[in-house]
Design a protein around this motif. Structure first.
Motif, PDB file in Angstrom:
ATOM      1  N   THR A 194     -12.297   1.436   5.798  1.00 40.07           N
ATOM      2  CA  THR A 194     -10.856   1.405   5.567  1.00 40.07           C
ATOM      3  C   THR A 194     -10.237   2.794   5.515  1.00 40.07           C
ATOM      4  O   THR A 194      -9.019   2.920   5.390  1.00 40.07           O
ATOM      5  N   GLN A 195     -11.067   3.844   5.577  1.00 43.10           N
ATOM      6  CA  GLN A 195     -10.599   5.222   5.532  1.00 43.10           C
ATOM      7  C   GLN A 195      -9.754   5.484   4.280  1.00 43.10           C
ATOM      8  O   GLN A 195      -8.746   6.180   4.314  1.00 43.10           O
ATOM      9  N   GLY A 196     -10.186   4.888   3.164  1.00 43.64           N
ATOM     10  CA  GLY A 196      -9.515   5.113   1.896  1.00 43.64           C
ATOM     11  C   GLY A 196      -8.459   4.089   1.548  1.00 43.64           C
ATOM     12  O   GLY A 196      -7.963   4.069   0.418  1.00 43.64           O
ATOM     13  N   ASP A 197      -8.077   3.238   2.501  1.00 41.35           N
ATOM     14  CA  ASP A 197      -7.071   2.214   2.213  1.00 41.35           C
ATOM     15  C   ASP A 197      -7.662   1.129   1.322  1.00 41.35           C
ATOM     16  O   ASP A 197      -8.870   0.872   1.357  1.00 41.35           O
ATOM     17  N   PRO A 198      -6.826   0.444   0.527  1.00 41.22           N
ATOM     18  CA  PRO A 198      -7.320  -0.692  -0.256  1.00 41.22           C
ATOM     19  C   PRO A 198      -7.872  -1.784   0.650  1.00 41.22           C
ATOM     20  O   PRO A 198      -7.526  -1.874   1.837  1.00 41.22           O
ATOM     21  N   ALA A 199      -8.722  -2.626   0.089  1.00 41.98           N
ATOM     22  CA  ALA A 199      -9.313  -3.734   0.831  1.00 41.98           C
ATOM     23  C   ALA A 199      -8.220  -4.725   1.243  1.00 41.98           C
ATOM     24  O   ALA A 199      -7.096  -4.676   0.738  1.00 41.98           O
ATOM     25  N   PRO A 200      -8.517  -5.648   2.160  1.00 43.88           N
ATOM     26  CA  PRO A 200      -7.530  -6.669   2.543  1.00 43.88           C
ATOM     27  C   PRO A 200      -7.046  -7.421   1.312  1.00 43.88           C
ATOM     28  O   PRO A 200      -7.844  -7.844   0.476  1.00 43.88           O
ATOM     29  N   GLN A 237       0.864  -1.179   0.000  1.00 41.80           N
ATOM     30  CA  GLN A 237       0.000   0.000   0.000  1.00 41.80           C
ATOM     31  C   GLN A 237       0.897   1.224   0.000  1.00 41.80           C
ATOM     32  O   GLN A 237       1.799   1.357   0.828  1.00 41.80           O
ATOM     33  N   HIS A 238       0.635   2.137  -0.947  1.00 41.10           N
ATOM     34  CA  HIS A 238       1.445   3.352  -1.056  1.00 41.10           C
ATOM     35  C   HIS A 238       0.575   4.545  -0.689  1.00 41.10           C
ATOM     36  O   HIS A 238      -0.381   4.870  -1.386  1.00 41.10           O
ATOM     37  N   GLY A 239       0.917   5.199   0.391  1.00 38.78           N
ATOM     38  CA  GLY A 239       0.161   6.358   0.854  1.00 38.78           C
ATOM     39  C   GLY A 239      -0.831   5.985   1.938  1.00 38.78           C
ATOM     40  O   GLY A 239      -1.363   4.878   1.976  1.00 38.78           O
ATOM     41  N   TYR A 240      -1.084   6.936   2.827  1.00 36.49           N
ATOM     42  CA  TYR A 240      -2.053   6.751   3.907  1.00 36.49           C
ATOM     43  C   TYR A 240      -2.983   7.952   3.954  1.00 36.49           C
ATOM     44  O   TYR A 240      -2.544   9.092   3.818  1.00 36.49           O
ATOM     45  N   GLY A 241      -4.264   7.691   4.164  1.00 32.12           N
ATOM     46  CA  GLY A 241      -5.210   8.776   4.317  1.00 32.12           C
ATOM     47  C   GLY A 241      -5.547   9.445   3.003  1.00 32.12           C
ATOM     48  O   GLY A 241      -4.714   9.558   2.110  1.00 32.12           O
ATOM     49  N   VAL A 242      -6.791   9.876   2.884  1.00 33.94           N
ATOM     50  CA  VAL A 242      -7.254  10.562   1.679  1.00 33.94           C
ATOM     51  C   VAL A 242      -7.115  12.060   1.883  1.00 33.94           C
ATOM     52  O   VAL A 242      -7.705  12.633   2.791  1.00 33.94           O
ATOM     53  N   GLU A 243      -6.300  12.692   1.059  1.00 39.01           N
ATOM     54  CA  GLU A 243      -6.124  14.135   1.090  1.00 39.01           C
ATOM     55  C   GLU A 243      -6.428  14.689  -0.296  1.00 39.01           C
ATOM     56  O   GLU A 243      -6.742  13.949  -1.218  1.00 39.01           O
ATOM     57  N   PHE A 244      -6.315  15.997  -0.438  1.00 43.29           N
ATOM     58  CA  PHE A 244      -6.621  16.631  -1.712  1.00 43.29           C
ATOM     59  C   PHE A 244      -5.719  16.066  -2.803  1.00 43.29           C
ATOM     60  O   PHE A 244      -4.497  16.169  -2.743  1.00 43.29           O
ATOM     61  N   LEU A 245      -6.329  15.430  -3.793  1.00 40.93           N
ATOM     62  CA  LEU A 245      -5.648  14.840  -4.944  1.00 40.93           C
ATOM     63  C   LEU A 245      -4.759  13.649  -4.590  1.00 40.93           C
ATOM     64  O   LEU A 245      -4.059  13.130  -5.452  1.00 40.93           O
ATOM     65  N   ASP A 246      -4.758  13.195  -3.345  1.00 41.52           N
ATOM     66  CA  ASP A 246      -3.972  12.035  -2.949  1.00 41.52           C
ATOM     67  C   ASP A 246      -4.884  10.983  -2.335  1.00 41.52           C
ATOM     68  O   ASP A 246      -5.842  11.307  -1.632  1.00 41.52           O
ATOM     69  N   ASN A 290     -13.348  -3.476  11.405  1.00 36.19           N
ATOM     70  CA  ASN A 290     -12.789  -2.156  11.133  1.00 36.19           C
ATOM     71  C   ASN A 290     -11.295  -2.188  11.445  1.00 36.19           C
ATOM     72  O   ASN A 290     -10.911  -2.377  12.601  1.00 36.19           O
ATOM     73  N   PRO A 291     -10.434  -2.042  10.453  1.00 34.22           N
ATOM     74  CA  PRO A 291      -8.996  -2.119  10.710  1.00 34.22           C
ATOM     75  C   PRO A 291      -8.462  -0.988  11.562  1.00 34.22           C
ATOM     76  O   PRO A 291      -7.311  -1.031  11.989  1.00 34.22           O
ATOM     77  N   TYR A 292      -9.279   0.037  11.803  1.00 32.23           N
ATOM     78  CA  TYR A 292      -8.844   1.160  12.628  1.00 32.23           C
ATOM     79  C   TYR A 292      -9.638   1.261  13.925  1.00 32.23           C
ATOM     80  O   TYR A 292      -9.739   2.325  14.517  1.00 32.23           O
ATOM     81  N   ALA A 293     -10.170   0.126  14.370  1.00 37.12           N
ATOM     82  CA  ALA A 293     -10.981   0.136  15.586  1.00 37.12           C
ATOM     83  C   ALA A 293     -10.140   0.119  16.851  1.00 37.12           C
ATOM     84  O   ALA A 293     -10.673   0.300  17.948  1.00 37.12           O
TER      85      ALA A 293
END
Length: 406
Positions: A101-107, A64-73, A172-175
């Motif tokens: 997943t807060q924007g992360d790819p699925a498992p 996985q490349h990048g964390y969190g959804v930001e403007f244009l990312d 939830n992976p962020y629980a």
């Protein structure tokens, strides 16, 4: 010749067509005699094409490349082709991601030979797993017998059996805790699934080299299940199972990640703060094993593969913004770095996986360029429309200028 009034439209259409062609270029996957990784991983890019539109062929790694959804990312699921210079996005993993997943790819889980990716789902009413063929871009969906959440855990070495973690409720992976549940085994060629009779506290798994046994991490230790007769034995460990490639090629050792507890681990990929690797006798006979290795491990601290029986591959932290894919000798000698991952302060790399069957034969290359395949359709569409409209406007403006001059 077209009428003067039609020239701007023709020019716009031609320019738009040229943009479509140029942004759709990509090399066909070439046969690779020796799998390789680059000295430095290519950086995050919005221009990386998808597996569906341009299959990369066999790959050596997935992350996985990048964390969190930001403007244009946004986070991407990326594979690295076996030649060390081809990058593609696993679009199926990105599309199956839900809000949890807060924007992360699925498992997702890369097969040992690097030809397939299994994709699960944290919240699905009819449990299934999708397998992406990286050589063709095609997908197959396999129904499972139970579960509201499906997290692929381990492939058998021959790629015919997939173990998945299934939970009765959405996860939830962020629980703030590790995801636990039961184990379902999918026979891929037969498209049939069965549940392993455990108490629902499984968190990780690893197949033995011959596929006849499954090591399952449960609360309090590791249970080794004989998949032929159902017999099982318990192993006491100081840590957690070191991922789906934890079992040594000779079947003698199981790798364990030693950890320090953290107040709120962010889910399935973080059982704690990793402090190193230790090893246990997989047969439970208390035979001699290598000494524990204190290491500055990155991420969950998993063993990604074995380079023979005396070396493992893992990702080590190298300062605040760098990581290295490295070979770690079990005798305590200094690790040997293979691939550096840089600029992690801007775009982190996580959930790193290796095609474990090629771990002992990886070369390091310095590629002349990077093949990212055709641009994603969304970007191609925007650029095509913008270029076509601009060409139309300029041609129209030029044509009107000539009329006024006359």
């Amino acid at each position: 010749m077209p009428p003067a009034a039609a020239v701007p439209s023709v020019v716009g259409a031609v320019v738009a067509g040229i943009v479509v062609v140029l942004t759709g270029l990509g090399r066909s996957p070439a046969a690779v005699s020796t799998p390789a990784v680059p000295e430095v991983m290519a950086g995050y890019s919005h221009l990386t094409g998808s597996v569906s539109s341009s299959p990369p062929g066999p790959v050596v790694a997935l992350w996985q490349h990048g964390y969190g959804v930001e403007f244009l990312d946004f986070p991407q699921a990326v594979v690295l082709g076996a030649g060390g210079d081809t990058y593609r996005r696993v679009d199926v993993a990105e599309e199956r991601a839900g809000s949890e997943t807060q924007g992360d790819p699925a498992p997702m889980l890369l097969s040992p030979d690097g030809t397939r990716v299994a994709v699960g789902d944290h919240d699905i009413e009819r449990p299934d797993v999708v397998i992406v063929d990286l050589t063709t871009g095609e997908t197959t969906t396999h129904a499972l017998t139970a579960g509201r959440s499906v997290v692929p855990l381990a492939w058998s070495s021959d790629g015919e059996t997939l173990a998945s973690l299934v939970s009765d409720e959405a996860t939830n992976p962020y629980a703030g805790g590790r995801i636990t549940g039961g184990i379902t085994l999918l026979d891929v060629p037969d498209d049939s699934a069965e549940v392993v009779d455990l108490d629902g506290s499984a968190a990780a798994a690893a197949f033995s080299p011959d596929g006849s046994q499954l090591a399952v991490e449960q609360s309090g230790g590791i249970t080794v299940v004989d998949l032929q007769d159902g017999n099982r034995r318990s192993l006491e460990v100081d840590g957690v199972l070191a991922g789906p490639a934890a079992w040594s090629p000779d079947g003698r050792l199981l790798a364990v990640t030693t950890v320090e507890p953290v107040s709120a681990p962010p889910g399935v990929d973080a059982p704690g703060s990793p402090t190193g690797l230790s090893f246990v006798d997989a047969g439970g006979r208390d035979a001699s094993v290598p000494d524990a290795l204190p290491l500055d491990l990155s991420g969950p601290g998993r063993v990604l593969g074995w380079a023979g029986d005396a070396e493992v591959l893992t990702v080590l932290a190298d300062g605040a913004d760098d990581q290295t894919l490295s070979v770690v000798p079990l005798d305590g000698a200094d690790p040997r770095p293979l691939m550096r991952m840089s600029d992690l302060g801007s775009y982190g790399v996580g959930r790193f996986q290796l095609a474990s069957s090629v771990a002992g034969s990886l070369e390091v290359v310095d590629p002349d360029g990077v093949d990212r395949g055709p641009w994603p359709w969304a970007l191609r569409g925007v650029l095509t429309v913008a270029a076509g409209l601009l060409a139309w406007f300029l041609a129209r403006h030029f044509a009107r200028g000539r009329v006024r001059t006359r």
